[in-house]
Design an enzyme around this catalytic site. Structure first.
Site, PDB file in Angstrom:
ATOM      1  N   HIS A   1       6.536 -29.208  -5.373  1.00  0.00           N
ATOM      2  CA  HIS A   1       6.348 -30.713  -4.951  1.00  0.00           C
ATOM      3  C   HIS A   1       5.773 -31.369  -6.036  1.00  0.00           C
ATOM      4  O   HIS A   1       5.209 -30.944  -7.112  1.00  0.00           O
ATOM      5  CB  HIS A   1       4.891 -30.483  -3.994  1.00  0.00           C
ATOM      6  CG  HIS A   1       5.082 -29.985  -2.774  1.00  0.00           C
ATOM      7  ND1 HIS A   1       4.143 -29.593  -1.916  1.00  0.00           N
ATOM      8  CD2 HIS A   1       6.164 -29.979  -1.999  1.00  0.00           C
ATOM      9  CE1 HIS A   1       4.892 -28.919  -0.737  1.00  0.00           C
ATOM     10  NE2 HIS A   1       5.945 -29.577  -0.721  1.00  0.00           N
TER      11      HIS A   1
ATOM     12  N   HIS B   1      13.238 -26.771  -2.032  1.00  0.00           N
ATOM     13  CA  HIS B   1      12.277 -25.418  -2.165  1.00  0.00           C
ATOM     14  C   HIS B   1      13.001 -24.105  -2.503  1.00  0.00           C
ATOM     15  O   HIS B   1      12.756 -23.328  -3.161  1.00  0.00           O
ATOM     16  CB  HIS B   1      11.400 -25.395  -1.190  1.00  0.00           C
ATOM     17  CG  HIS B   1      10.226 -26.461  -1.099  1.00  0.00           C
ATOM     18  ND1 HIS B   1       9.456 -26.571  -2.360  1.00  0.00           N
ATOM     19  CD2 HIS B   1       9.624 -27.306  -0.155  1.00  0.00           C
ATOM     20  CE1 HIS B   1       8.546 -27.474  -1.989  1.00  0.00           C
ATOM     21  NE2 HIS B   1       8.644 -27.676  -0.522  1.00  0.00           N
TER      22      HIS B   1
ATOM     23  N   HIS C   1      14.666 -31.969   1.298  1.00  0.00           N
ATOM     24  CA  HIS C   1      13.309 -31.616   0.741  1.00  0.00           C
ATOM     25  C   HIS C   1      13.150 -29.947   0.798  1.00  0.00           C
ATOM     26  O   HIS C   1      12.847 -29.260  -0.434  1.00  0.00           O
ATOM     27  CB  HIS C   1      12.029 -32.049   1.314  1.00  0.00           C
ATOM     28  CG  HIS C   1      10.719 -31.913   0.852  1.00  0.00           C
ATOM     29  ND1 HIS C   1       9.780 -32.766   0.226  1.00  0.00           N
ATOM     30  CD2 HIS C   1      10.086 -30.516   0.981  1.00  0.00           C
ATOM     31  CE1 HIS C   1       8.537 -32.076  -0.116  1.00  0.00           C
ATOM     32  NE2 HIS C   1       8.726 -30.766   0.282  1.00  0.00           N
ATOM     33  N   GLU C   2      13.337 -29.363   1.822  1.00  0.00           N
ATOM     34  CA  GLU C   2      13.023 -28.063   2.122  1.00  0.00           C
ATOM     35  C   GLU C   2      14.115 -27.098   1.476  1.00  0.00           C
ATOM     36  O   GLU C   2      14.090 -26.188   0.760  1.00  0.00           O
ATOM     37  CB  GLU C   2      13.012 -27.749   3.687  1.00  0.00           C
ATOM     38  CG  GLU C   2      11.931 -28.277   4.448  1.00  0.00           C
ATOM     39  CD  GLU C   2      10.710 -27.852   3.953  1.00  0.00           C
ATOM     40  OE1 GLU C   2      10.437 -27.275   3.304  1.00  0.00           O
ATOM     41  OE2 GLU C   2       9.819 -28.948   4.205  1.00  0.00           O
TER      42      GLU C   2
END
EC number: 3.4.24.-
Length: 478
Positions: free
Chosen positions: A339, A333, A329-330
């Protein structure tokens, strides 16, 4: 030719089967006990490698026989993979351990196009596989009978903490220009990017695992194995290029305030780590409990930036799958992915870029993530992820027709008559987007909205997304 290992797994009724048990993955309320029995196909007298290049497992899940195809994850480590730790007097000790014969695999379930698997075979079988939309975990049981393993559904792992866990990124997404989906619809493997990932373990996490560097190393390797599988959908390949364990003390001030820790880690990476180790992205894994519900934080759209191509991750769960999803997930980014909102869909019960961790494990990036990632790559063109630096000494000759993509393959060659895949090169033929899959028709992705799997009972149909050959699971399944 890669010799295939056939292992037959027989389910056994155990006196305590179905009761609660404490495993490395957490407290499990309901599980099955299995006994792997190795049946090798190697000729008598042949030298058997410690970890085979390709394996198959036959097993029964809920009384039904299935076949699990596994292949060693040959691109898991970069060509210059290194490990660093610190002596009690603070000396930096760096080694380049051999990783050619590693024990990490990925694969699929036969006759289940939506299946995936990430397995470690280092000390027994440990990892997870997805079967008919359900995620199952497997790990060895620490019993006098060393062959016993437990298999259980992810949903049967007791929740360690009912408090919500979420990403700390709170950027205002509306400030961004609209994404043009049409411009991203014709991506092929030729567009693939390559990320060399460096992981740092802080002193608190080192102490959390009682200073057991081997255990930390195995956990990290399996988490990257999981990340690598998730990023295949985005045409991004991940190779672990280094691990540093702050075994003596922290090199920065790791604090509960995630933004301050991220800033300090980014500065340390820029002024220290990059001067001695080339890599594209770095993540700090910490035992520190970040303030509030935050379990991870990263800069957005920062890939290749000396300071900002970084993230900090709380080691928030005993289940490595959950922490691996947070790491993925990170990193998303850093690749410009935002998101997910209600209009985004993916093949799992929950999408990887959901802002809050769901009780249903996230397995896939959404269609929104795919578009946003490649919008960032095409517009910003981060140069550091253009080069492919995988270990050439771990790449074996591809085996055509084994139904697995191996190192260097864009498609599984099969026979020379395959109209989509060149059997001589294992590359897609000119103009082909795919060679197989429920959403691949005449070498092209089927249109978005095409039904690829009919519903069972009161469930809902699954639909092609128009940008991949697989049939993603409808996120609104019952």
């Amino acid at each position: 030719m890669i010799e295939v290992l056939l292992v037959t797994i027989c389910l056994a009724a155990f006196p305590y089967q179905g009761s609660s048990i404490i495993l490395e993955s957490g407290n499990v309320n309901d599980y099955e006990v299995i006994y792997p029995r190795k049946v090798t196909a190697l000729p008598k007298g042949a030298v058997q490698p410690k970890y085979e290049d390709a394996m198959q497992y036959e097993l029964k899940v809920n009384g039904e026989p299935v076949v699990l195809h596994l292949e060693k994850n040959k691109g898991l480590f970069s060509k210059d993979y290194s490990e660093t730790h610190y002596s009690p007097d603070g000396r930096k000790i760096t080694t380049n351990p051999p990783v050619e014969d590693h024990c990490y695999y990925h694969g699929r379930i036969e006759n289940d196009a939506d299946s995936t698997a990430s397995i470690s075979a280092c000390n027994g079988l440990k990892g997870h596989f997805k079967l008919q939309g359900e995620t199952y975990l497997i790990e060895p049981l620490k019993l006098s009978d060393s062959e016993a393993h437990a298999v259980f559904k992810f949903e049967n792992v007791e929740k360690e903490d009912e408090a919500p866990k979420m990403c700390g990124v709170t950027q205002n997404w509306e400030s961004y220009e609209p994404i043009k989906k049409a411009s991203q619809s014709n991506l092929t493997p030729e567009h693939q990017r390559y990320i060399e990932l460096f992981l740092v373990v802080d002193h608190g996490m080192f102490m959390k695992y009682n200073g057991n560097s081997d255990k930390i190393r195995r956990r990290i390797h399996q988490m990257v194995n999981i990340m690598k599988e998730a990023y295949r959908y985005l045409y991004i390949d991940i190779a672990l290029t280094g691990v540093e364990i702050w075994s003596n003390k922290d090199m920065i001030n790791v604090q509960p305030a995630a933004p301050q820790t991220l800033d300090s880690f980014g500065e340390w990476r820029k002024t220290d780590l990059l001067n001695r180790k080339s890599h594209d992205n770095a993540q700090l894994l910490t035992s520190t409990d970040f303030n509030g519900p935050t379990i991870g934080l990263a800069y957005v759209g920062s890939m290749c930036d000396p300071k900002r191509s970084t993230a900090v991750i709380e080691d928030h769960s005993e289940t490595d799958l959950l922490v691996a999803v947070t790491m993925a997930h990170e990193l998303g980014h850093n690749l410009g992915i935002r998101h997910d909102t209600g209009s985004c869909s993916c093949g799992g019960y929950s999408c990887i870029m959901a802002p809050v961790i769901s009780h249903d494990i996230a397995k896939y990036f959404s269609d929104c993530s795919y578009i946003q990632c490649w919008d960032f790559i095409m517009k910003d063109n981060p140069q550091c992820i253009l080069n492919k630096q995988l270990r050439t000494d771990t790449v074996s000759t591809p085996v055509s027709g084994n139904e697995l993509l191996e190192a260097g393959e864009e498609c599984d060659c099969g026979t020379p008559g395959n109209p989509c895949c060149d059997a001589a090169t294992c590359k897609l033929r000119p103009g082909a987007q795919c060679a197989e899959g429920l959403c691949c028709d005449q070498c092209r992705f089927m249109k978005e909205g095409t039904v690829c799997r009919r519903a069972r009972g009161d469930d809902m149909d699954d639909y092609c997304n128009g940008i991949s050959a697989g049939c993603p699971r409808n996120p609104f399944h019952a």
